[in-house]
Design a protein around this motif. Structure first.
Motif, PDB file in Angstrom:
ATOM      1  N   ASN A 139      -3.737  15.743  -0.028  1.00 39.12           N
ATOM      2  CA  ASN A 139      -3.483  14.990   1.223  1.00 39.12           C
ATOM      3  C   ASN A 139      -2.801  14.077   1.390  1.00 39.12           C
ATOM      4  O   ASN A 139      -3.035  13.237   1.121  1.00 39.12           O
ATOM      5  CB  ASN A 139      -5.175  15.760   2.303  1.00 39.12           C
ATOM      6  N   VAL A 140      -1.813  14.177   2.403  1.00 37.66           N
ATOM      7  CA  VAL A 140      -1.373  12.790   2.922  1.00 37.66           C
ATOM      8  C   VAL A 140      -0.864  12.497   3.906  1.00 37.66           C
ATOM      9  O   VAL A 140       0.301  11.786   4.497  1.00 37.66           O
ATOM     10  CB  VAL A 140       0.251  12.420   1.975  1.00 37.66           C
ATOM     11  N   SER A 141      -1.563  13.397   4.657  1.00 38.44           N
ATOM     12  CA  SER A 141      -1.439  13.349   6.436  1.00 38.44           C
ATOM     13  C   SER A 141      -1.519  11.599   6.658  1.00 38.44           C
ATOM     14  O   SER A 141      -0.545  11.540   7.909  1.00 38.44           O
ATOM     15  CB  SER A 141      -2.685  13.726   7.366  1.00 38.44           C
ATOM     16  N   ASP A 142      -1.952  10.609   5.665  1.00 35.12           N
ATOM     17  CA  ASP A 142      -2.570   9.324   6.724  1.00 35.12           C
ATOM     18  C   ASP A 142      -1.634   8.558   5.728  1.00 35.12           C
ATOM     19  O   ASP A 142      -2.110   7.441   5.475  1.00 35.12           O
ATOM     20  CB  ASP A 142      -3.655   8.903   6.127  1.00 35.12           C
ATOM     21  N   LYS A 143      -0.537   9.062   5.146  1.00 38.55           N
ATOM     22  CA  LYS A 143       0.256   8.289   3.825  1.00 38.55           C
ATOM     23  C   LYS A 143       1.711   8.839   4.033  1.00 38.55           C
ATOM     24  O   LYS A 143       1.759   9.501   4.847  1.00 38.55           O
ATOM     25  CB  LYS A 143      -0.240   8.883   2.523  1.00 38.55           C
ATOM     26  N   PRO A 144       2.484   8.523   3.074  1.00 38.66           N
ATOM     27  CA  PRO A 144       4.021   9.132   3.373  1.00 38.66           C
ATOM     28  C   PRO A 144       4.094  10.092   2.816  1.00 38.66           C
ATOM     29  O   PRO A 144       2.674  10.602   2.143  1.00 38.66           O
ATOM     30  CB  PRO A 144       4.864   7.324   3.037  1.00 38.66           C
ATOM     31  N   ARG A 145       5.140  11.050   2.979  1.00 42.93           N
ATOM     32  CA  ARG A 145       5.693  11.651   1.794  1.00 42.93           C
ATOM     33  C   ARG A 145       5.131  11.603   0.490  1.00 42.93           C
ATOM     34  O   ARG A 145       5.163  11.280  -0.320  1.00 42.93           O
ATOM     35  CB  ARG A 145       6.982  12.270   2.114  1.00 42.93           C
ATOM     36  N   ILE A 146       5.031  12.853  -0.063  1.00 43.98           N
ATOM     37  CA  ILE A 146       3.794  12.930  -1.121  1.00 43.98           C
ATOM     38  C   ILE A 146       5.093  12.202  -2.446  1.00 43.98           C
ATOM     39  O   ILE A 146       4.483  10.972  -2.911  1.00 43.98           O
ATOM     40  CB  ILE A 146       3.832  14.433  -1.632  1.00 43.98           C
ATOM     41  N   SER A 147       6.358  12.833  -2.167  1.00 45.66           N
ATOM     42  CA  SER A 147       6.909  12.301  -3.170  1.00 45.66           C
ATOM     43  C   SER A 147       7.036   9.921  -3.204  1.00 45.66           C
ATOM     44  O   SER A 147       7.648   9.584  -4.398  1.00 45.66           O
ATOM     45  CB  SER A 147       8.904  12.119  -3.027  1.00 45.66           C
ATOM     46  N   VAL A 148       7.295   9.695  -1.931  1.00 44.22           N
ATOM     47  CA  VAL A 148       7.251   7.922  -1.218  1.00 44.22           C
ATOM     48  C   VAL A 148       5.875   7.556  -1.805  1.00 44.22           C
ATOM     49  O   VAL A 148       5.803   6.308  -2.658  1.00 44.22           O
ATOM     50  CB  VAL A 148       7.516   7.821   0.098  1.00 44.22           C
ATOM     51  N   TYR A 149       5.116   8.498  -1.338  1.00 42.86           N
ATOM     52  CA  TYR A 149       3.822   7.818  -2.081  1.00 42.86           C
ATOM     53  C   TYR A 149       3.776   7.835  -3.698  1.00 42.86           C
ATOM     54  O   TYR A 149       2.299   6.572  -4.166  1.00 42.86           O
ATOM     55  CB  TYR A 149       2.324   9.045  -1.747  1.00 42.86           C
ATOM     56  N   LEU A 150       4.090   8.934  -4.449  1.00 45.79           N
ATOM     57  CA  LEU A 150       3.806   8.294  -5.762  1.00 45.79           C
ATOM     58  C   LEU A 150       4.656   7.271  -6.059  1.00 45.79           C
ATOM     59  O   LEU A 150       3.671   6.700  -7.529  1.00 45.79           O
ATOM     60  CB  LEU A 150       4.197   9.991  -6.624  1.00 45.79           C
ATOM     61  N   ARG A 151       5.703   7.464  -5.852  1.00 44.30           N
ATOM     62  CA  ARG A 151       6.432   6.218  -6.543  1.00 44.30           C
ATOM     63  C   ARG A 151       5.867   5.166  -5.889  1.00 44.30           C
ATOM     64  O   ARG A 151       5.587   3.945  -7.209  1.00 44.30           O
ATOM     65  CB  ARG A 151       7.831   6.303  -5.662  1.00 44.30           C
ATOM     66  N   GLU A 152       5.637   4.871  -4.678  1.00 44.89           N
ATOM     67  CA  GLU A 152       4.582   3.229  -4.502  1.00 44.89           C
ATOM     68  C   GLU A 152       3.457   2.596  -4.846  1.00 44.89           C
ATOM     69  O   GLU A 152       2.959   2.169  -5.702  1.00 44.89           O
ATOM     70  CB  GLU A 152       4.300   3.455  -3.027  1.00 44.89           C
ATOM     71  N   LEU A 153       3.058   4.103  -5.571  1.00 46.23           N
ATOM     72  CA  LEU A 153       1.396   4.163  -6.147  1.00 46.23           C
ATOM     73  C   LEU A 153       1.811   3.366  -7.674  1.00 46.23           C
ATOM     74  O   LEU A 153       1.058   2.999  -7.991  1.00 46.23           O
ATOM     75  CB  LEU A 153       0.067   5.769  -6.304  1.00 46.23           C
ATOM     76  N   MET A 154       2.825   4.271  -8.441  1.00 40.75           N
ATOM     77  CA  MET A 154       3.752   3.745 -10.145  1.00 40.75           C
ATOM     78  C   MET A 154       3.727   2.413  -9.937  1.00 40.75           C
ATOM     79  O   MET A 154       3.173   1.674 -10.923  1.00 40.75           O
ATOM     80  CB  MET A 154       4.216   4.607 -10.109  1.00 40.75           C
TER      81      MET A 154
END
Length: 373
Positions: A139-154
């Motif tokens: 669930n990434v409703s309160d976050k960026p798109r999953i691809s951006v979310y993953l990249r920022e997390l790393m």
């Protein structure tokens, strides 16, 4: 007249050059994240996260899913599900499940990416201790798109010193370099949120061996000299001579603001030895033991040195147990003792496991806080 003709031709060239071969975003299937899992029958279970640019679409990311015998075949099959021309040159993340790394290995899997000149070698490479289906459908409703979310997390994980950072190209270099063993960031799901779990350690054949947790990963980053100061750490004082302020806590927190490294390499009777010297300048940020950090400064420094030494020795012992050298000490062996290195370069993991590694930390407290009692 000739000048006018040349001027007209130049203007037409400038206007037309940006229009040839153009592709509209809503006519492309732009793959930004690839995920690879494995089924019980050995087939690959491949997913891709594709951003949706249509304004009427309710979801901002579409997950495509195919099954195939190879990564290349799977990439080709995405065209059967896509609404537009498949474009994989902009992939930002490649997430591989632990099951794949245990059964298939890493480098045979990525062979097609390394051979394709259009592949995104700068894509982040991550191992998931979960099924890829769960990871990409988080669930990434309160976050960026999953691809951006993953990249920022790393990237934030590496910046905050809780995980290594590996790209597709970097993994390839680690595979070819005989003096180091490969490593990847590791993620897992926690309450339907992605979290960095630590570091996945890979052997030279490309198979998963073991993991380091977040605290162990900090020690690895220090050993690799891959840190951006300050490094925030908390340790429980094991020395009984330190009295806790309460019954539940006996912690000292500090930040390492600067580290001076000195690695000394020797070899005797075919056995390598490494003396790893660390001179840390630290700032105390929390003291939950009964001590005067000014009057008892030297005693506190020695106690912190001892705890640092224990933690780092535990990580080194774990690496030697599994014959893995993500630190890259093999590169020091080659640089300073080349003739001896040549005898063990094709089996450096075993030589590393037999090496004598001495951790020598030195701590200097440069600040105990801005307020006085």
């Amino acid at each position: 007249m000739k000048k006018r003709i040349v001027y007209v031709i130049l203007c037409m060239t400038l206007v037309l050059s940006g229009c040839l071969g153009q592709n509209r975003l809503d006519e492309l299937t732009l793959v930004l994240t690839l995920g690879v899992d494995v089924l019980d029958n050995g087939e690959l279970d491949i997913y891709s996260a594709v951003p949706v640019f249509r304004s009427e679409a309710k979801k901002k990311t579409e997950i495509l899913h195919v099954q195939a015998s190879s990564f290349r075949e799977g990439r080709d099959r995405f065209g059967d599900e896509a609404n537009g021309l498949i474009e994989t040159g902009k992939v930002q993340n490649i997430v591989i499940s632990k099951k794949v790394l245990m059964k298939k290995g890493l480098f045979d899997l990525l062979d097609v990416i390394y051979r394709d000149p259009k592949s995104a070698l700068k894509a982040d490479l991550v191992m998931a201790d979960e099924s890829i289906q769960k990871v990409l459908n988080v669930n990434v409703s309160d976050k960026p798109r999953i691809s951006v979310y993953l990249r920022e997390l790393m990237r934030s994980g590496h910046t905050s010193e809780v995980s290594v950072y590996t790209t597709v190209r970097k993994a390839y270099d680690q595979f070819l370099e005989k003096g180091i063993t490969p490593y990847l960031s590791e993620i897992k799901l926690n309450e339907n949120k992605l979290k960095i779990a630590g570091t996945a350690l890979i052997n030279k054949r490309g198979y998963y061996v073991t993991s380091l947790d977040a605290l162990e990963s900090i020690q690895l980053l220090i050993l690799q000299k891959d840190t951006k100061h300050p490094i925030y750490m908390t340790m429980r004082m094991q020395d009984d001579s330190f009295e806790a302020k309460d019954e539940e806590s006996k912690n000292i927190s500090y930040s390492i603001d600067y580290t001076d490294y000195k690695y000394v390499t020797n070899v005797k009777d075919g056995q390598f030895s490494f003396d790893l010297h660390f001179k840390h300048q630290i700032v105390l940020t929390e003291i939950l033991v009964k001590i005067d950090p000014v009057k008892d400064k030297e005693r506190l420094e020695k106690a912190i040195e001892l705890e640092m030494k224990k933690k780092m020795e535990a990580v080194v012992a774990k690496l030697q147990k599994h014959q893995l050298d993500p630190i890259g000490l093999g590169k020091y062996a080659r640089a300073y003792h080349y003739e001896q290195w040549k005898k063990v370069e094709d089996d450096w993991g075993r030589a590393f496991a037999k090496a004598k590694i001495t951790i020598i930390p030195e701590v200097r407290i440069i600040s105990v806080g801005s307020l006085k009692r």
